[in-house]
Design a protein around this motif. Structure first.
Motif, PDB file in Angstrom:
ATOM      1  N   THR A  19       3.449 -31.164  21.728  1.00  0.00           N
ATOM      2  CA  THR A  19       2.271 -31.759  22.117  1.00  0.00           C
ATOM      3  C   THR A  19       2.719 -33.297  21.472  1.00  0.00           C
ATOM      4  O   THR A  19       2.477 -34.193  22.774  1.00  0.00           O
ATOM      5  N   LYS A  20       3.027 -33.037  20.261  1.00  0.00           N
ATOM      6  CA  LYS A  20       2.985 -34.438  19.458  1.00  0.00           C
ATOM      7  C   LYS A  20       4.040 -35.301  20.137  1.00  0.00           C
ATOM      8  O   LYS A  20       4.335 -36.314  19.873  1.00  0.00           O
ATOM      9  N   ALA A  21       5.154 -34.310  20.195  1.00  0.00           N
ATOM     10  CA  ALA A  21       6.405 -34.874  20.696  1.00  0.00           C
ATOM     11  C   ALA A  21       5.799 -35.683  22.527  1.00  0.00           C
ATOM     12  O   ALA A  21       6.849 -36.499  22.587  1.00  0.00           O
ATOM     13  N   THR A  28       3.505 -34.951  29.595  1.00  0.00           N
ATOM     14  CA  THR A  28       3.026 -34.417  29.165  1.00  0.00           C
ATOM     15  C   THR A  28       3.822 -33.810  28.736  1.00  0.00           C
ATOM     16  O   THR A  28       5.167 -33.379  28.569  1.00  0.00           O
ATOM     17  N   GLN A  29       2.733 -32.547  28.266  1.00  0.00           N
ATOM     18  CA  GLN A  29       3.634 -31.862  27.188  1.00  0.00           C
ATOM     19  C   GLN A  29       4.624 -30.932  28.011  1.00  0.00           C
ATOM     20  O   GLN A  29       5.113 -30.028  27.744  1.00  0.00           O
ATOM     21  N   SER A  30       3.633 -30.478  29.072  1.00  0.00           N
ATOM     22  CA  SER A  30       4.233 -29.110  30.171  1.00  0.00           C
ATOM     23  C   SER A  30       5.993 -29.882  30.304  1.00  0.00           C
ATOM     24  O   SER A  30       7.305 -29.091  30.189  1.00  0.00           O
ATOM     25  N   GLY A  31       5.830 -31.162  30.655  1.00  0.00           N
ATOM     26  CA  GLY A  31       6.621 -31.905  31.305  1.00  0.00           C
ATOM     27  C   GLY A  31       8.328 -32.183  29.650  1.00  0.00           C
ATOM     28  O   GLY A  31       9.359 -31.694  30.693  1.00  0.00           O
ATOM     29  N   VAL A  32       7.793 -32.001  28.445  1.00  0.00           N
ATOM     30  CA  VAL A  32       8.927 -31.859  28.092  1.00  0.00           C
ATOM     31  C   VAL A  32       9.362 -30.422  27.408  1.00  0.00           C
ATOM     32  O   VAL A  32      10.286 -30.249  27.426  1.00  0.00           O
ATOM     33  N   SER A  33       8.108 -29.771  27.554  1.00  0.00           N
ATOM     34  CA  SER A  33       8.799 -28.553  27.501  1.00  0.00           C
ATOM     35  C   SER A  33       9.384 -28.086  28.295  1.00  0.00           C
ATOM     36  O   SER A  33      10.905 -26.789  28.020  1.00  0.00           O
TER      37      SER A  33
END
Length: 291
Positions: A19-21, A28-33
């Protein structure tokens, strides 16, 4: 793999939190994941241990991290190199100059710079020195020719062009014309004609008078040194200018003002984090001013 995946990988590794990344890279967090999962699939191994609340690098992730950082740094170096070249092709130079001050070497430098980089747009504006200095600080100007009292602001880059004292200018037959020098106290008894507040020469005069507890009798102000001198030549008061400005007024007698220990400076100032366009201009200024 692409640079975006490397950026997200480094962000998660440094933040130890998805989330912090995501907040750091502004998606979005889902996009990073999803991007990290795709990156791991391409590499054929997991880069992060997700079994605890804190995200930790696996052995493979730890081995990959320094190389990812190097790749991002190399990409940034490529972007900077391109920006430097295009900046000198399509850039803009914003120059400020103290009102009423004609300094020929500055114009020589601008002409030389324009011949070297004809596609760079040059703009020129005039204002009092205090305004110009603030505009340089705020990034509204790239460089400015300013006057100051005693020294330049420490937070700016600068080069001093002139450092000199003040003189009183009077017409022939004036009571001061036969004097070798005049004190501030005696000068304060006359109506003075000065440059406006915010200019270097006026700041020197005001500071020197304040140090002696004097209040100068400023009767008239003009933004151009030639106008100050012309008003004095017509008997409207005693002009106060710098030594070099007085040299341009042969019809008046210049009398040095005693007790003024702070010099009047003329200088170029710029922000210390120089732009590529500014770095290209400065050598032309140094040659023109023989610095």
């Amino acid at each position: 793999m692409d640079l975006r995946q490397l950026e997200y990988f480094v962000a998660v590794a440094e933040e130890a939190h998805f989330t912090k990344a995501a907040e750091r890279v502004h998606i979005t967090q889902s996009g990073v994941s999803a991007q990290i999962r795709q990156f791991e699939k391409e590499l054929g191994t997991e880069l992060f241990d997700r079994s605890s609340r804190m995200v930790r690098l696996t052995a493979a992730g730890a081995a990959a991290l320094p190389h990812a950082r190097q790749a991002l740094a190399a990409a940034q170096a490529v972007r900077q190199a391109i920006d430097d070249v295009t900046g000198l092709v399509r850039g803009r130079l914003r120059l400020g100059m103290v009102t009423g001050c004609t300094v020929t070497p500055l114009f020589v430098a601008l002409a030389s710079f324009h011949r070297a980089f004809p596609r760079i747009e040059v703009s020129l504006s005039e204002a009092n020195s205090d305004v110009l200095i603030e505009d340089v600080r705020a990034g509204h100007l790239d460089i400015a020719l300013v006057g100051a009292a005693g020294g330049m602001p420490g937070d700016l880059g600068s080069v001093t062009l002139v450092s000199e004292g003040l003189v009183a200018l009077v017409p022939e037959g004036h009571a001061l014309a036969a004097k070798d020098e005049v004190t501030l106290r005696r000068l304060s008894a006359y109506p003075l004609i000065c440059l406006p507040s915010g200019t270097g020469i006026r700041s020197v005069l005001d500071q020197a008078c304040a140090a002696e507890g004097l209040r100068p009798n400023v009767a008239l102000q003009a933004t151009a040194p030639a106008a100050v001198a012309d008003l004095a030549a017509r008997g409207l008061g005693v002009a106060v200018l710098s030594t070099s400005m007085a040299a341009d007024q042969p019809e008046l007698t210049a009398v040095p003002i005693a007790g003024v220990d702070v010099p009047a400076l003329l200088a170029l100032v710029w922000r210390k984090e120089e732009s590529i366009v500014l770095r290209a201009l400065l050598p032309h200024c140094r040659r023109a001013f023989a610095l």
